[in-house]
Each structure stands twice: as structure tokens, then as C-alpha cells.
Design a protein around this motif. Sequence first.
Motif, PDB file in Angstrom:
ATOM      1  N   PHE A 207      45.567  51.456  48.020  1.00 51.76           N
ATOM      2  CA  PHE A 207      45.849  50.217  47.448  1.00 51.76           C
ATOM      3  C   PHE A 207      46.271  49.962  45.876  1.00 51.76           C
ATOM      4  O   PHE A 207      45.450  50.785  45.552  1.00 51.76           O
ATOM      5  CB  PHE A 207      45.098  48.603  48.449  1.00 51.76           C
ATOM      6  CG  PHE A 207      43.905  48.939  47.845  1.00 51.76           C
ATOM      7  CD1 PHE A 207      43.421  48.243  46.498  1.00 51.76           C
ATOM      8  CD2 PHE A 207      43.203  49.524  49.193  1.00 51.76           C
ATOM      9  CE1 PHE A 207      42.045  48.605  47.052  1.00 51.76           C
ATOM     10  CE2 PHE A 207      41.425  49.886  48.756  1.00 51.76           C
ATOM     11  CZ  PHE A 207      41.000  49.049  47.927  1.00 51.76           C
ATOM     12  N   ASN A 208      46.851  49.201  45.766  1.00 58.59           N
ATOM     13  CA  ASN A 208      47.182  49.159  44.552  1.00 58.59           C
ATOM     14  C   ASN A 208      46.324  48.321  43.720  1.00 58.59           C
ATOM     15  O   ASN A 208      45.592  48.625  42.691  1.00 58.59           O
ATOM     16  CB  ASN A 208      49.042  48.085  44.307  1.00 58.59           C
ATOM     17  CG  ASN A 208      49.985  49.094  44.759  1.00 58.59           C
ATOM     18  OD1 ASN A 208      49.839  50.913  44.820  1.00 58.59           O
ATOM     19  ND2 ASN A 208      50.839  48.671  44.466  1.00 58.59           N
ATOM     20  N   GLU A 209      46.273  47.010  44.138  1.00 52.39           N
ATOM     21  CA  GLU A 209      44.633  45.967  43.597  1.00 52.39           C
ATOM     22  C   GLU A 209      44.390  45.137  44.442  1.00 52.39           C
ATOM     23  O   GLU A 209      45.003  45.210  45.559  1.00 52.39           O
ATOM     24  CB  GLU A 209      45.724  45.351  42.705  1.00 52.39           C
ATOM     25  CG  GLU A 209      46.817  44.457  43.266  1.00 52.39           C
ATOM     26  CD  GLU A 209      47.624  43.316  42.080  1.00 52.39           C
ATOM     27  OE1 GLU A 209      46.676  42.196  41.908  1.00 52.39           O
ATOM     28  OE2 GLU A 209      48.546  43.693  41.852  1.00 52.39           O
ATOM     29  N   GLY A 210      43.917  44.974  43.982  1.00 49.29           N
ATOM     30  CA  GLY A 210      42.832  44.183  45.555  1.00 49.29           C
ATOM     31  C   GLY A 210      42.511  42.759  44.351  1.00 49.29           C
ATOM     32  O   GLY A 210      42.465  42.541  43.324  1.00 49.29           O
ATOM     33  N   LYS A 211      42.123  41.647  44.682  1.00 48.61           N
ATOM     34  CA  LYS A 211      41.955  39.971  44.262  1.00 48.61           C
ATOM     35  C   LYS A 211      40.469  39.636  44.854  1.00 48.61           C
ATOM     36  O   LYS A 211      41.104  39.386  46.144  1.00 48.61           O
ATOM     37  CB  LYS A 211      42.915  39.455  44.301  1.00 48.61           C
ATOM     38  CG  LYS A 211      43.651  40.053  42.920  1.00 48.61           C
ATOM     39  CD  LYS A 211      44.762  38.988  43.350  1.00 48.61           C
ATOM     40  CE  LYS A 211      45.870  39.301  41.895  1.00 48.61           C
ATOM     41  NZ  LYS A 211      47.861  38.261  41.617  1.00 48.61           N
ATOM     42  N   VAL A 212      39.797  38.879  44.423  1.00 53.11           N
ATOM     43  CA  VAL A 212      39.023  37.979  45.011  1.00 53.11           C
ATOM     44  C   VAL A 212      39.675  36.625  44.642  1.00 53.11           C
ATOM     45  O   VAL A 212      39.471  35.516  43.596  1.00 53.11           O
ATOM     46  CB  VAL A 212      37.327  37.834  45.503  1.00 53.11           C
ATOM     47  CG1 VAL A 212      37.092  36.386  45.640  1.00 53.11           C
ATOM     48  CG2 VAL A 212      36.818  39.239  45.267  1.00 53.11           C
ATOM     49  N   VAL A 213      40.429  35.057  45.955  1.00 55.37           N
ATOM     50  CA  VAL A 213      40.921  34.115  45.370  1.00 55.37           C
ATOM     51  C   VAL A 213      40.339  33.447  46.664  1.00 55.37           C
ATOM     52  O   VAL A 213      39.157  33.327  46.988  1.00 55.37           O
ATOM     53  CB  VAL A 213      42.440  34.197  45.227  1.00 55.37           C
ATOM     54  CG1 VAL A 213      42.759  35.272  44.342  1.00 55.37           C
ATOM     55  CG2 VAL A 213      42.712  35.122  46.834  1.00 55.37           C
ATOM     56  N   ASN A 214      40.705  32.016  45.882  1.00 59.49           N
ATOM     57  CA  ASN A 214      40.951  30.948  47.008  1.00 59.49           C
ATOM     58  C   ASN A 214      41.677  30.600  47.898  1.00 59.49           C
ATOM     59  O   ASN A 214      42.733  31.587  47.582  1.00 59.49           O
ATOM     60  CB  ASN A 214      39.798  29.443  46.192  1.00 59.49           C
ATOM     61  CG  ASN A 214      41.304  29.167  45.513  1.00 59.49           C
ATOM     62  OD1 ASN A 214      41.979  29.530  45.575  1.00 59.49           O
ATOM     63  ND2 ASN A 214      41.195  27.929  44.547  1.00 59.49           N
ATOM     64  N   ILE A 215      41.973  29.901  48.514  1.00 61.98           N
ATOM     65  CA  ILE A 215      42.538  29.563  50.408  1.00 61.98           C
ATOM     66  C   ILE A 215      44.177  29.285  48.708  1.00 61.98           C
ATOM     67  O   ILE A 215      44.808  29.924  50.179  1.00 61.98           O
ATOM     68  CB  ILE A 215      42.079  28.456  51.040  1.00 61.98           C
ATOM     69  CG1 ILE A 215      43.314  28.192  51.944  1.00 61.98           C
ATOM     70  CG2 ILE A 215      43.008  26.642  49.599  1.00 61.98           C
ATOM     71  CD1 ILE A 215      42.510  29.358  52.870  1.00 61.98           C
ATOM     72  N   GLU A 216      44.127  28.921  48.161  1.00 64.26           N
ATOM     73  CA  GLU A 216      45.196  28.706  47.072  1.00 64.26           C
ATOM     74  C   GLU A 216      46.137  29.790  46.142  1.00 64.26           C
ATOM     75  O   GLU A 216      47.019  29.673  46.253  1.00 64.26           O
ATOM     76  CB  GLU A 216      45.149  27.895  46.144  1.00 64.26           C
ATOM     77  CG  GLU A 216      44.692  26.100  46.901  1.00 64.26           C
ATOM     78  CD  GLU A 216      44.311  25.128  46.050  1.00 64.26           C
ATOM     79  OE1 GLU A 216      44.001  24.713  44.856  1.00 64.26           O
ATOM     80  OE2 GLU A 216      44.974  23.928  46.420  1.00 64.26           O
ATOM     81  N   GLY A 217      45.209  31.250  46.874  1.00 66.05           N
ATOM     82  CA  GLY A 217      45.553  32.504  46.416  1.00 66.05           C
ATOM     83  C   GLY A 217      45.297  31.786  44.544  1.00 66.05           C
ATOM     84  O   GLY A 217      45.591  32.968  43.384  1.00 66.05           O
ATOM     85  N   LYS A 218      44.250  31.105  44.328  1.00 67.00           N
ATOM     86  CA  LYS A 218      44.336  31.240  42.689  1.00 67.00           C
ATOM     87  C   LYS A 218      42.645  32.108  42.435  1.00 67.00           C
ATOM     88  O   LYS A 218      41.278  31.595  43.703  1.00 67.00           O
ATOM     89  CB  LYS A 218      43.684  29.697  42.269  1.00 67.00           C
ATOM     90  CG  LYS A 218      45.174  29.139  42.335  1.00 67.00           C
ATOM     91  CD  LYS A 218      44.907  27.667  42.134  1.00 67.00           C
ATOM     92  CE  LYS A 218      46.564  26.842  41.792  1.00 67.00           C
ATOM     93  NZ  LYS A 218      45.761  25.167  41.737  1.00 67.00           N
ATOM     94  N   PRO A 219      42.113  31.945  41.378  1.00 63.57           N
ATOM     95  CA  PRO A 219      41.501  33.277  40.769  1.00 63.57           C
ATOM     96  C   PRO A 219      40.118  32.088  41.059  1.00 63.57           C
ATOM     97  O   PRO A 219      39.625  31.156  40.744  1.00 63.57           O
ATOM     98  CB  PRO A 219      41.370  33.953  39.504  1.00 63.57           C
ATOM     99  CG  PRO A 219      42.491  33.772  39.380  1.00 63.57           C
ATOM    100  CD  PRO A 219      43.482  32.264  39.554  1.00 63.57           C
ATOM    101  N   ILE A 220      38.830  32.870  41.524  1.00 69.17           N
ATOM    102  CA  ILE A 220      37.828  32.295  41.491  1.00 69.17           C
ATOM    103  C   ILE A 220      37.094  31.955  39.910  1.00 69.17           C
ATOM    104  O   ILE A 220      36.943  32.421  39.106  1.00 69.17           O
ATOM    105  CB  ILE A 220      36.752  32.889  42.829  1.00 69.17           C
ATOM    106  CG1 ILE A 220      35.934  34.204  41.808  1.00 69.17           C
ATOM    107  CG2 ILE A 220      37.091  32.707  43.612  1.00 69.17           C
ATOM    108  CD1 ILE A 220      34.927  34.984  42.407  1.00 69.17           C
TER     109      ILE A 220
END
Length: 144
Positions: A103-116
Motif C-alpha cells: 500500500f502507498n500510504e496509511g493514515k489515522v483520521v477522524n470520521i470526517e477524514g481529518k488528521p487527529i
Amino acid sequence: MGIGKFLLISGHASSKKEKNEKQIAQIKSDLELMARKLPNHHIVLGMDANNGDFEPPKGFRCFPEKSDVNTVYKMRTHMQVQTKKAGVLSNKRSDYIVTNLNFNEGKVVNIEGKPIQKDSYLPSIHHPFDHFLVTVVLPQDTVQ
């Protein structure tokens, strides 16, 4: 659940250390078995491992893989079911995506897709869950 050549799995391991260690060992063993039995399938497991030291089995990658990326930042109140944990900060890496795909990238985000934000306790008015979302971006040719 299988979709084409994808095998999508959801898991939740116990928060009790004794049970957790056995469950994590079984999950790793099962992933390796599935990869051997279904060599042409893409395996994707999303899970709450309740374990900050999760290491993927051979032939798999996971996100997050760094201890500085946390998926939980919560403090329970006396209004929630687990009253013994009220007022105790839980800031840990607990949730993972485990796959035999690159996979290219991973993120941890909130329900709106914004960084935590480091000071955003869960649940909140903007994110009504007690864990953040873990996402990865798969290469386009994988999903065609």
C-alpha cells in the motif's frame, strides 16, 4: 467476506492480556494459512488488536507500524459502562489494517477524514466513537 479476489476480514481481540496473546497468535496463524490456501487472493484484515506491539506475520504488512501513531486517545467518564476506567487516559496504538498487499500510504483520521489532534479526547461531538479510523491507499491496479 470475499469480493472477487479480495478477502475482507474484521477482527476484535480481547483486552485481557492472557486471552489477547492467544488470539493474536491465532490470527497470525490463520492469516498465514489463508495466504497459503488462497495464493491468488488479496487479504485485508481490519482489527482492534488491543495490542500496541502487533507485528504482522510473514508475507504481510500492517499500518500503523510505528509506536508514535496512536489510534485511541480517550478518557472514559463515570457515565460509561466501564466505570473502573473513568478518568484514566488511554492513548495507544490498538487498531490495524493488515494485508498481503503493498500500500502507498496509511493514515489515522477522524470520521470526517481529518488528521487527529493530540488533545482530542474520544468520543467527541465531531467523532462519536472511541477509536479513530485507520486507512490505507491501495495501488490502483490492485482494485481493477
